[in-house]
Design a protein around this motif. Structure first.
Motif, mmCIF file in Angstrom:
data_model
loop_
_atom_site.group_PDB
_atom_site.id
_atom_site.type_symbol
_atom_site.label_atom_id
_atom_site.label_comp_id
_atom_site.label_asym_id
_atom_site.label_seq_id
_atom_site.Cartn_x
_atom_site.Cartn_y
_atom_site.Cartn_z
ATOM 1 N N GLU A 34 0.868 -1.041 0.327
ATOM 2 C CA GLU A 34 0.002 -0.105 0.350
ATOM 3 C C GLU A 34 1.245 1.529 0.170
ATOM 4 O O GLU A 34 0.398 2.117 -0.663
ATOM 5 N N VAL A 35 1.406 1.482 0.861
ATOM 6 C CA VAL A 35 3.079 2.209 0.342
ATOM 7 C C VAL A 35 3.200 2.109 -0.458
ATOM 8 O O VAL A 35 3.533 3.435 -1.017
ATOM 9 N N GLY A 36 4.305 1.771 -1.290
ATOM 10 C CA GLY A 36 4.452 1.878 -2.538
ATOM 11 C C GLY A 36 3.658 1.758 -3.969
ATOM 12 O O GLY A 36 3.918 2.820 -3.852
ATOM 13 N N GLN A 37 2.518 1.435 -3.639
ATOM 14 C CA GLN A 37 0.866 2.235 -4.256
ATOM 15 C C GLN A 37 1.373 3.873 -4.381
ATOM 16 O O GLN A 37 0.805 4.522 -4.935
ATOM 17 N N THR A 38 0.947 4.005 -2.610
ATOM 18 C CA THR A 38 0.617 5.877 -2.380
ATOM 19 C C THR A 38 1.522 6.793 -2.955
ATOM 20 O O THR A 38 1.702 7.824 -3.269
ATOM 21 N N THR A 39 2.950 5.572 -2.802
ATOM 22 C CA THR A 39 3.855 6.674 -3.182
ATOM 23 C C THR A 39 4.257 7.333 -4.669
ATOM 24 O O THR A 39 5.026 8.587 -5.158
ATOM 25 N N ARG A 43 3.192 10.206 -8.078
ATOM 26 C CA ARG A 43 3.687 10.676 -9.159
ATOM 27 C C ARG A 43 3.695 10.415 -11.185
ATOM 28 O O ARG A 43 4.368 10.176 -11.258
ATOM 29 N N GLY A 44 2.459 9.610 -9.861
ATOM 30 C CA GLY A 44 1.390 9.297 -11.528
ATOM 31 C C GLY A 44 2.256 8.384 -11.775
ATOM 32 O O GLY A 44 2.125 7.632 -12.788
ATOM 33 N N LYS A 45 2.220 7.085 -11.409
ATOM 34 C CA LYS A 45 3.025 5.867 -11.519
ATOM 35 C C LYS A 45 2.065 4.528 -10.753
ATOM 36 O O LYS A 45 1.587 4.744 -10.016
ATOM 37 N N GLU A 46 2.547 3.684 -11.632
ATOM 38 C CA GLU A 46 2.173 2.784 -11.019
ATOM 39 C C GLU A 46 2.578 1.921 -10.279
ATOM 40 O O GLU A 46 3.627 1.174 -11.132
ATOM 41 N N LEU A 47 2.496 0.725 -8.987
ATOM 42 C CA LEU A 47 3.404 -0.286 -8.522
ATOM 43 C C LEU A 47 2.412 -1.611 -9.265
ATOM 44 O O LEU A 47 1.710 -2.465 -8.736
ATOM 45 N N THR A 48 3.390 -2.065 -10.101
ATOM 46 C CA THR A 48 2.790 -3.044 -11.128
ATOM 47 C C THR A 48 3.257 -4.037 -10.410
ATOM 48 O O THR A 48 4.341 -4.259 -9.735
ATOM 49 N N GLU A 50 5.069 -6.813 -11.549
ATOM 50 C CA GLU A 50 6.701 -6.898 -11.942
ATOM 51 C C GLU A 50 7.356 -5.930 -11.456
ATOM 52 O O GLU A 50 8.242 -6.565 -10.343
ATOM 53 N N LEU A 51 7.068 -4.946 -11.167
ATOM 54 C CA LEU A 51 7.929 -4.203 -10.186
ATOM 55 C C LEU A 51 8.252 -4.670 -8.198
ATOM 56 O O LEU A 51 8.392 -5.124 -8.181
ATOM 57 N N HIS A 52 7.105 -4.748 -8.004
ATOM 58 C CA HIS A 52 6.833 -5.624 -6.874
ATOM 59 C C HIS A 52 7.727 -6.515 -6.951
ATOM 60 O O HIS A 52 8.068 -7.094 -5.580
ATOM 61 N N SER A 53 7.835 -7.533 -7.616
ATOM 62 C CA SER A 53 8.217 -9.077 -7.349
ATOM 63 C C SER A 53 9.609 -8.957 -7.765
ATOM 64 O O SER A 53 9.971 -9.368 -6.654
ATOM 65 N N GLN A 54 10.407 -7.584 -8.170
ATOM 66 C CA GLN A 54 11.523 -6.983 -8.310
ATOM 67 C C GLN A 54 12.269 -6.509 -6.866
ATOM 68 O O GLN A 54 13.345 -7.322 -5.967
ATOM 69 N N MET A 55 10.940 -6.069 -6.679
ATOM 70 C CA MET A 55 11.675 -5.639 -4.938
ATOM 71 C C MET A 55 11.402 -6.355 -3.386
ATOM 72 O O MET A 55 12.219 -5.607 -2.870
ATOM 73 N N PRO A 61 17.208 0.016 0.814
ATOM 74 C CA PRO A 61 17.933 0.873 -0.316
ATOM 75 C C PRO A 61 17.821 0.294 -2.022
ATOM 76 O O PRO A 61 18.186 0.605 -2.794
ATOM 77 N N GLU A 62 18.307 -1.182 -2.173
ATOM 78 C CA GLU A 62 18.815 -1.630 -3.142
ATOM 79 C C GLU A 62 16.928 -2.275 -4.096
ATOM 80 O O GLU A 62 16.422 -1.358 -5.375
ATOM 81 N N ALA A 63 15.742 -1.871 -2.115
ATOM 82 C CA ALA A 63 14.688 -2.073 -3.521
ATOM 83 C C ALA A 63 14.005 -0.670 -4.138
ATOM 84 O O ALA A 63 13.701 -0.408 -4.479
ATOM 85 N N MET A 64 14.788 0.626 -3.454
ATOM 86 C CA MET A 64 13.998 1.990 -3.888
ATOM 87 C C MET A 64 14.800 2.315 -5.130
ATOM 88 O O MET A 64 14.191 2.537 -5.685
ATOM 89 N N GLN A 65 16.375 1.959 -5.612
ATOM 90 C CA GLN A 65 16.952 1.625 -6.853
ATOM 91 C C GLN A 65 16.236 0.971 -7.477
ATOM 92 O O GLN A 65 16.262 1.612 -8.685
ATOM 93 N N ILE A 66 15.630 0.435 -7.074
ATOM 94 C CA ILE A 66 15.108 -0.444 -8.726
ATOM 95 C C ILE A 66 13.886 -0.071 -8.954
ATOM 96 O O ILE A 66 13.763 -0.339 -10.264
ATOM 97 N N CYS A 67 13.207 0.835 -7.952
ATOM 98 C CA CYS A 67 12.187 1.421 -8.322
ATOM 99 C C CYS A 67 12.658 2.546 -9.094
ATOM 100 O O CYS A 67 11.989 2.874 -10.142
#
Length: 237
Positions: A34-39, A43-48, A50-55, A61-67
């Motif tokens: 939910e935090v990722g979706q809100t963040t 910014r007009g982006k989506e937590l897909t 695919e992205l969530h799985s990578q994080m 810090p590594e998860a944020m860099q992936i995002c």
């Protein structure tokens, strides 16, 4: 769900149990999602997916860099870490809870006198806050965090270090994980890796795990503990 992935046909010998934290002991991955979706929505982006799985399973810090790289964001890692931590604190006050079967499994491990630990990609301050909040801080013989390793999951370092500090072979350490990265870390370390995916990770490939189960108190998992321990006298089965 109880999927056999072992090719030996034998019960593993277990001398200790090591838990991942987020999404395995607590429902914190629900909150992180939910935090990722809100963040990203800000910014007009989506937590897909695919992205969530990578994080999943990565150090923060590594998860944020992936995002950042996934969405070509202009934010720094530190900016996102601060924003997401504030959102997590707000949401966790209402929604954070232990995962089903956690307390039963902890009691069962203690009844059978096996040491246990936590090895998480999260930071020590966060880990200690979570354990203190649910009065679990004194129930673990070992805790390892992002600060204790040079390379995060899926690198095997954290589980190699856990076995070393517990004084046992990695092959006799049962590791419980919910993410692909964490399971890979455990498998590469040579541990007995049991995956218990949550709703955010169950679509991932866990074919490399020894077992894939649905709950922390699955009878198969309880049997692993019971079959490889020194049961304390005077306890009920």
């Amino acid at each position: 769900m109880a999927v056999e992935m072992s090719h030996t046909g034998q019960e593993p010998r277990i001398q200790a149990v090591v838990f991942d934290l987020d999404g395995l002991m607590f429902n914190s991955e629900d909150i992180f999602h939910e935090v990722g979706q809100t963040t990203l929505r800000r910014r007009g982006k989506e937590l897909t997916q695919e992205l969530h799985s990578q994080m999943l399973g990565r150090r923060a810090p590594e998860a944020m860099q992936i995002c950042i790289e996934y969405h070509s964001l202009t934010d720094t890692v530190d900016d996102l870490l601060q924003e997401t931590r504030e959102l997590f604190e707000q949401l966790s006050e209402l929604h954070l809870a232990p995962m089903p079967g956690l307390h039963r499994l902890l009691d069962h491990i203690e009844d059978h006198a096996l040491p246990k630990g936590v090895a998480t990609s999260s930071g020590r301050r966060y880990l200690e806050g979570m354990l203190t909040r649910f009065q679990l801080q004194d129930r673990f013989d070992l805790t390892l965090t992002a600060e204790d390793v040079t390379q995060g999951k899926p690198n095997p370092e954290i589980y190699q270090k856990a076995a070393e500090r517990l004084g046992i072979p990695t092959a006799e350490m049962l590791v419980l994980e919910d993410s692909h990265a964490g399971t890979t870390s455990a498998v590469m370390a040579g541990a007995v890796a049991v995956s218990i995916p949550n709703r955010h990770s169950r679509h991932l490939d866990f074919g490399h795990a020894h077992r894939v189960l649905s709950r922390l108190d699955d009878p198969i998992l309880l049997r692993y503990v019971s079959g490889n321990s020194r049961k304390l006298p005077g306890r009920l089965p």
